[in-house]
Design a protein around this motif. Structure first.
Motif, short mmCIF file in Angstrom:
data_model
loop_
_atom_site.label_atom_id
_atom_site.label_comp_id
_atom_site.label_asym_id
_atom_site.label_seq_id
_atom_site.Cartn_x
_atom_site.Cartn_y
_atom_site.Cartn_z
N PRO A 160 0.84 -1.21 0.00
CA PRO A 160 0.00 0.00 0.00
C PRO A 160 0.87 1.26 0.00
O PRO A 160 1.84 1.35 0.76
CB PRO A 160 -0.80 -0.12 1.30
N PRO A 161 0.55 2.23 -0.83
CA PRO A 161 1.35 3.46 -0.89
C PRO A 161 1.16 4.31 0.37
O PRO A 161 0.08 4.33 0.95
CB PRO A 161 0.80 4.18 -2.12
N ALA A 212 -1.13 13.16 -1.04
CA ALA A 212 -1.88 13.10 0.22
C ALA A 212 -1.43 11.89 1.03
O ALA A 212 -1.43 10.75 0.53
CB ALA A 212 -3.37 13.01 -0.05
N ALA A 213 -1.03 12.13 2.28
CA ALA A 213 -0.62 11.04 3.16
C ALA A 213 -1.80 10.13 3.45
O ALA A 213 -2.92 10.60 3.69
CB ALA A 213 -0.05 11.61 4.46
N GLN A 214 -1.58 8.83 3.41
CA GLN A 214 -2.63 7.86 3.63
C GLN A 214 -2.67 7.39 5.08
O GLN A 214 -1.62 7.26 5.73
CB GLN A 214 -2.43 6.64 2.72
#
Length: 262
Positions: free
Chosen positions: A40-41, A47-49
């Motif tokens: 997962p990125p 945008a920070a996840q």
């Protein structure tokens, strides 16, 4: 208790033994990611996840007796809470009990601080048949503290906040500014926040302009969902009005004779 999922359907073709490790539905996505090799990125379009909760279950596929890697999991639904930690499960009902009659007194007087928790050892009591809370009050307090840590981390607090507009203050819930709606043939669904209000404390009048066929059948007006609502419909020419309350009560009235075509 709040809903709990123990996944036992993931197994290899060589060994169909159901797995007993504790897991929850939030572990399915990490399992798929690991199985297909996806990382997962941390950022998407700058945008920070939010970190992905859950533990992959792939480690159980080739080792039926592998030590479980899911050490904790919290649950909260409309004030009912639960928490799992290293084989222990503690849970408590909020103001509503799904299979019991609606209890106005319980709803109005509910205080989450006085709820009585239950405690189960899932390593020995898979079906949660033996409540150990009275025998092990210290373990209950420990589990309650773990729940509060997880609830804080996952932005659950305040407990029962989801009931604020659903039950205690429906007038503050999101709703359309409209006073009249025109619903045409072919329309299938309107978001609840944009539809006519349908719950206690509000009333509405619906006028239906219908070309009635002979022995007509079909829904004329409906508002609600799977757990409750109101519907006006025809069946073989007869007019019906039906009301369902939280899957517990069903009221149906029917015209004494079929409607005349026209």
């Amino acid at each position: 208790m709040p809903p709990c999922v123990r996944v036992s359907a993931l197994y290899t073709v060589q060994d169909p033994t159901p797995r007993s490790q504790f897991h929850h539905v939030c572990d399915i996505t990490p399992t798929i990611y690991e199985a297909v090799g996806i990382t997962p990125p941390e950022h998407v379009e700058g945008a920070a996840q939010i970190p992905l909760d859950g533990v992959s279950m792939v480690y159980t596929w080739n080792n039926v007796s592998a030590t479980g890697r899911k050490d904790s999991q919290y649950f909260e639904v409309m004030g009912s809470r639960g928490v799992y930690k290293d084989g222990w499960f503690a849970s408590v009902f909020g103001p509503r009990i799904p299979w019991a009659d609606p209890n106005e007194t319980r709803m109005k007087q509910w205080n989450p601080d006085t709820d009585v928790w239950e405690l189960y050892d899932l390593t020995k009591d898979y079906t949660q048949a033996h409540d150990l809370a009275k025998q092990m009050p210290e373990q209950v307090e420990k589990m309650k503290q773990i729940f509060m840590v997880e609830a804080t981390r996952n932005k659950v607090l305040p407990v029962g906040a989801g009931l604020w507009t659903i039950y205690y203050h429906p007038e503050q819930g999101p709703r359309s500014h409209l006073k009249e709606w025109y619903l045409y043939e072919g329309m299938t669904r309107i978001a609840e926040s944009n539809a006519p209000i349908f719950h206690s404390g509000f009333s509405s009048v619906a006028t239906l302009d219908v070309e009635v066929p002979k022995n007509g059948s079909g829904v004329l007006y409906c508002v609600g969902g799977t757990a409750g609502g109101f519907s006006v419909y025809m069946d073989q020419g007869y007019l019906y009005a039906e009301y369902m309350a939280t899957l517990l009560y069903r009221y149906v009235t029917k015209s004494s004779a079929p409607l005349m075509p026209g």
